[in-house]
Design a protein around this motif. Structure first.
Motif, mmCIF file in Angstrom:
data_model
loop_
_atom_site.group_PDB
_atom_site.id
_atom_site.type_symbol
_atom_site.label_atom_id
_atom_site.label_comp_id
_atom_site.label_asym_id
_atom_site.label_seq_id
_atom_site.Cartn_x
_atom_site.Cartn_y
_atom_site.Cartn_z
ATOM 1 N N ILE A 1 5.164 16.346 45.408
ATOM 2 C CA ILE A 1 5.726 16.674 46.717
ATOM 3 C C ILE A 1 7.088 17.346 46.570
ATOM 4 N N VAL A 2 7.950 16.757 45.767
ATOM 5 C CA VAL A 2 9.281 17.350 45.529
ATOM 6 C C VAL A 2 9.158 18.654 44.758
ATOM 7 N N SER B 1 8.119 21.443 47.121
ATOM 8 C CA SER B 1 9.225 21.887 47.971
ATOM 9 C C SER B 1 10.164 22.811 47.200
ATOM 10 N N LYS C 1 8.952 23.426 54.560
ATOM 11 C CA LYS C 1 9.240 22.419 53.535
ATOM 12 C C LYS C 1 9.104 21.001 54.093
ATOM 13 N N HIS C 2 9.452 20.815 55.365
ATOM 14 C CA HIS C 2 9.295 19.497 55.982
ATOM 15 C C HIS C 2 7.826 19.093 56.012
ATOM 16 N N LEU D 1 6.953 18.024 52.532
ATOM 17 C CA LEU D 1 7.627 16.787 52.149
ATOM 18 C C LEU D 1 7.089 15.559 52.878
ATOM 19 N N SER D 2 6.480 15.761 54.032
ATOM 20 C CA SER D 2 6.015 14.617 54.837
ATOM 21 C C SER D 2 4.497 14.486 54.883
ATOM 22 N N SER E 1 5.877 9.738 50.601
ATOM 23 C CA SER E 1 6.506 10.808 51.373
ATOM 24 C C SER E 1 8.027 10.625 51.408
ATOM 25 N N LYS F 1 9.820 12.124 53.468
ATOM 26 C CA LYS F 1 10.083 12.152 54.911
ATOM 27 C C LYS F 1 8.809 11.765 55.662
#
Length: 313
Positions: free
Chosen positions: A220-221, A224, A246-247, A250-251, A260, A262
């Motif tokens: 996930i990171v 991003s 990106k949100h 990330l979520s 997650s 976020k």
């Protein structure tokens, strides 16, 4: 060669397989045995060497190709091989193509569908961002086509990442038609990107294991960061739009306890989480049903935390 998906209880096998996993263990009575996972292109099967010190077990290690002599049994609803003898194979005595699990769908056809989705975007910045990855970055394209979507659980095969991504994109496309409030371009580009970090989180087959970067950061990171790097190459890319893309990535696991960084804060991120979860769980169930030879109840599954049953046809 008899492939793993063809095995049934009571079979006796004398065939070559890839050793996917090997670890020593001890029974309650203090007797040493070996846990082994055998693999071919149709899947994997659990195996046990109950007498690892017998003269019939040649020395071997993970990712070796081994000729196995043993019996297929059923244990807690799943097939298991009791290995009697093992011979380590030499190069030229096997075809590696027989031992890598691969998607049953056409990779090039799936990839062409992805390019068609990108070509349909109306937002010029999101279209260019999609092209930066899926049309211009040759190294990424090669890795994306070959990567799995997971070490285990679902889509753990060559082309698994491509197959899973396309399925999630198609689910999101349906969502945009059912719920016009959704920003189509934002949701679909986020679906395309949601797991791109797995191209660096996991090594390619036959290892298909976590890389150092994957262990430290997670897909996930990593994903991003990959998006941020490409956005820098596009002059004038709107900062808010960049943040929204990106949100969503990330979520997309939905909850902190599922990894997650976020939780979804915009409706497109929420839709992406649902689409990803749907495809992952349906595919996981599909693979569990395929691996089990039970006609009705296939037993308790820790992932779903319930007993699972095959639907009557």
């Amino acid at each position: 060669m008899k492939y793993i998906e063809e095995l049934k209880e009571g079979d006796r096998i004398i065939d070559t397989y890839l050793c996917k996993y090997k670890q020593s263990a001890v029974t309650k009575n203090g007797k040493t045995y070996e846990n082994v996972i055998l693999q071919d292109k149709t899947g994997t099967i659990d195996a046990k060497i109950w007498d690892p010190n017998s003269g019939g077990i040649e020395d071997f290690k993970v990712l070796d190709y081994i000729e196995v002599y043993g019996d297929v049994n059923s244990f807690q609803g799943s097939l298991q091989v009791s290995i009697k003898r093992i011979r380590k194979c030499k190069e030229g005595q096997y075809d590696p193509g027989d031992y890598l699990p691969v998607t049953k769908k056409d990779p090039e056809e799936m990839y062409e569908e992805i390019l068609e989705f990108i070509a349909s975007f109306k937002n010029p910045f999101l279209k260019k961002l999609g092209e930066k990855f899926f049309k211009e970055d040759k190294e990424f394209i090669k890795s994306f086509k070959q990567s799995s979507a997971a070490k285990s659980v679902h889509h753990g095969f060559v082309g698994g990442l491509l197959e899973h991504t396309l399925s999630v994109v198609k689910l999101c496309e349906y969502y945009t038609k059912a719920y016009p409030i959704l920003n189509r371009d934002l949701l679909l580009i986020s679906a395309l990107f949601h797991d791109i970090g797995k191209t660096r989180e996991l090594s390619l087959f036959p290892e298909n294991d976590y890389t150092e970067e994957g262990q430290l950061l997670g897909h996930i990171v990593i994903g991003s960061e990959m998006i941020s790097e490409k956005i820098k190459e596009i002059p004038g890319f709107p900062p808010i739009l960049a943040g929204e893309v990106k949100h969503c990535v990330l979520s997309h696991h939905g909850e902190y306890e599922y990894g997650s960084p976020k939780k979804p804060a915009i409706i497109e991120a929420m839709a992406l989480n649902f689409a990803d979860n749907t495809d992952a769980k349906i595919q996981t169930m599909k693979e569990l049903l395929s691996a089990s030879k039970e006609k009705e109840w296939i037993g308790y599954n820790r992932f779903f935390e319930t007993n699972l049953r095959r639907t009557e046809s």
